[in-house]
Design an enzyme around this catalytic site. Sequence first.
Site, PDB file in Angstrom:
ATOM      1  N   SER A 145      42.228  48.870  38.366  1.00 51.86           N
ATOM      2  CA  SER A 145      43.524  49.204  38.909  1.00 51.86           C
ATOM      3  C   SER A 145      44.485  48.023  38.969  1.00 51.86           C
ATOM      4  O   SER A 145      45.696  48.233  39.087  1.00 51.86           O
ATOM      5  CB  SER A 145      43.375  49.781  40.319  1.00 51.86           C
ATOM      6  OG  SER A 145      42.884  48.805  41.205  1.00 51.86           O
TER       7      SER A 145
ATOM      8  N   LYS B  84      49.139  41.571  43.639  1.00 46.58           N
ATOM      9  CA  LYS B  84      49.003  43.022  43.471  1.00 46.58           C
ATOM     10  C   LYS B  84      49.726  43.696  44.645  1.00 46.58           C
ATOM     11  O   LYS B  84      49.667  43.192  45.773  1.00 46.58           O
ATOM     12  CB  LYS B  84      47.518  43.378  43.460  1.00 46.58           C
ATOM     13  CG  LYS B  84      47.190  44.832  43.161  1.00 46.58           C
ATOM     14  CD  LYS B  84      45.672  45.031  43.074  1.00 46.58           C
ATOM     15  CE  LYS B  84      45.280  46.449  42.744  1.00 46.58           C
ATOM     16  NZ  LYS B  84      43.817  46.620  42.630  1.00 46.58           N
TER      17      LYS B  84
ATOM     18  N   SER C 240      38.073  46.744  39.473  1.00 50.65           N
ATOM     19  CA  SER C 240      39.541  46.706  39.333  1.00 50.65           C
ATOM     20  C   SER C 240      40.125  45.330  39.066  1.00 50.65           C
ATOM     21  O   SER C 240      41.322  45.224  38.783  1.00 50.65           O
ATOM     22  CB  SER C 240      40.205  47.292  40.581  1.00 50.65           C
ATOM     23  OG  SER C 240      40.152  48.690  40.539  1.00 50.65           O
TER      24      SER C 240
END
Lengths: 95, 481
Positions: free
Chosen positions: B153, B78, B177
């Site tokens: 997210s 990420k 997330s």
Amino acid sequence: MKISKDEVKYVAGLARISFDEDEIDKLQSELSAVLEYADALNKVDTEGVAPTEHILPIKNVFRKDEAKESLPLEEVFKNAPDTEAGGFKVPKVIE
Amino acid sequence: MSEIITKSVKELNKALSDGELSSSEITQAFVDKIKEDDDTYEVFLTKTLDEALNEAKAFDEKGQAPRTIVDGLPYVLKDNIVTKDIRTTAASKILDNFIPPYDASVYEDLNEDGAILLGKVNMDEFAMGSSTENSAYRKTKNPWDLTRVPGGSSGGSAAAVSAHLAPFALGSDTGGSIRQPAAYTGVVGVKPTYGLVSRYGLIAFASSLDQIGTFTNTVEDAALILSRIAKNDKKDSTSFSGTYPDFIKDLEAPLTGRTIAVVPAFEEGLQDEIRDSLKEAIDVYKDLGAEIVEVDFKLLEQALSAYYMIASAEASSNLARYDGVRYGVRAQDYDGLVDMYVKTRTEGFGPEVKRRIMLGTYALSSGYYDAFYKKAMQIRTLVVNEYDKIFKKADLLLTPTTATTAFKFGERSDPIEMYLSDLYTIPANISGIPALSMPAGLDKNGLPIGLQLSGPALSEGLLFNAAHAYEKVTGNEKLER
């Protein structure tokens, strides 16, 4: 809980963000809605309940005060928007 | 090639060990897949494909068997996990040009283990969001249905593993997330106990809630990879410093005598197929010998409210550092220092980040601190107590991960409606306990359903045990594309 337009402007000043009038209107209604939703918090009786800042039972985490190698200055300044004489350069603060 | 990319990490590791596949063949297969599909799914923010192929070649030239489960195998991170000399943006314009001068501890660990980075993947800006629509750069698609969001997210990490662009990924979970996008894309997503994985080098959103975790195709892969990255780190003062449990040794243990709690009230408001999945899972666990007990969880909505106060307050403080002085993008035209701050932040942050900073600044401002922030932290104590009560009666808690399957782009434009996407995942962050989302079939539109298992702090081994047992009975629906 409703938040006023003036409060939105005041908080924006604290947060160092500027908004135009349309954005202020939108934020006023969005933040009011979130705060109204958050009113659910006030329905819970928390008399005498200690707040939890962190979930781990950690108190102070100490280490020996020993100097370790720092990042080289040129590495640090590589990302800086403006530098001069080994420092970060910002617009003049005092006239 | 398609055979390579659908293999689990464990299978790839075995193929490498047995000499059936080389690291170059494996890495090339994923590189080819990325070149073919990334324009469709819009997953990557920065690719390191040439470097990856070189590392794979170097691994093969050594001619040695893999030293660790991830040695010689590719993966993605990420884009809020910093990587020295590799652009890291947290999907924000304000970090558009940021080249970190240091490595996050997890990246350092995976480098030492020999894992090969394919690139940095998309997310909601600063991890604020539940759909990855808040990225300043791309709209990552749900690989199961391109008209739908991958969740967020960590939407890029989830989509990468789901679409077989990488065999595993790391993400971060502040309120769901990792687990929510894992549920939306049909993969296994794990949020470990708070403090188990170092946050050093994770771009901070809400420090008391943020935790790095894994995306994998199987539960066993999750256990194997978490075992590599869960360790004490002197550079993170909130890192867990006690004895780290073994996550793998009980993976195959029988569930006889285990107790799993369910909350009947949670069935309200669930999409029909998710309710059915939950009921089927209860039957699966009964057949496996576990006892099911019904419990109450009264503070669900209050936990959500408390979360948005705590997370926004911590975010407003953490994001104060983006001022255009030391790194990141500085506004071009300004009149004096304060105006430089204001223009930099106004131009650099997207709407959701601004909204959260505003909410957090308000909640921390004088006169409102007690009503919002302190109250939220008291609720936090009550949520911790609620879990304590549940885990006195049961070993684990089984719930849905989300109330619905993946929604369409633009479908949730109202902030509160979007925040409700995280209703079932937030309490685990509030109380720091571990939780995972596992695939649990498809709905009538062919979209993945996720179920969530959570347990007391450091119970990851038992979570993996129970999830692995369920997975063996039901099998995971895999995206065949």
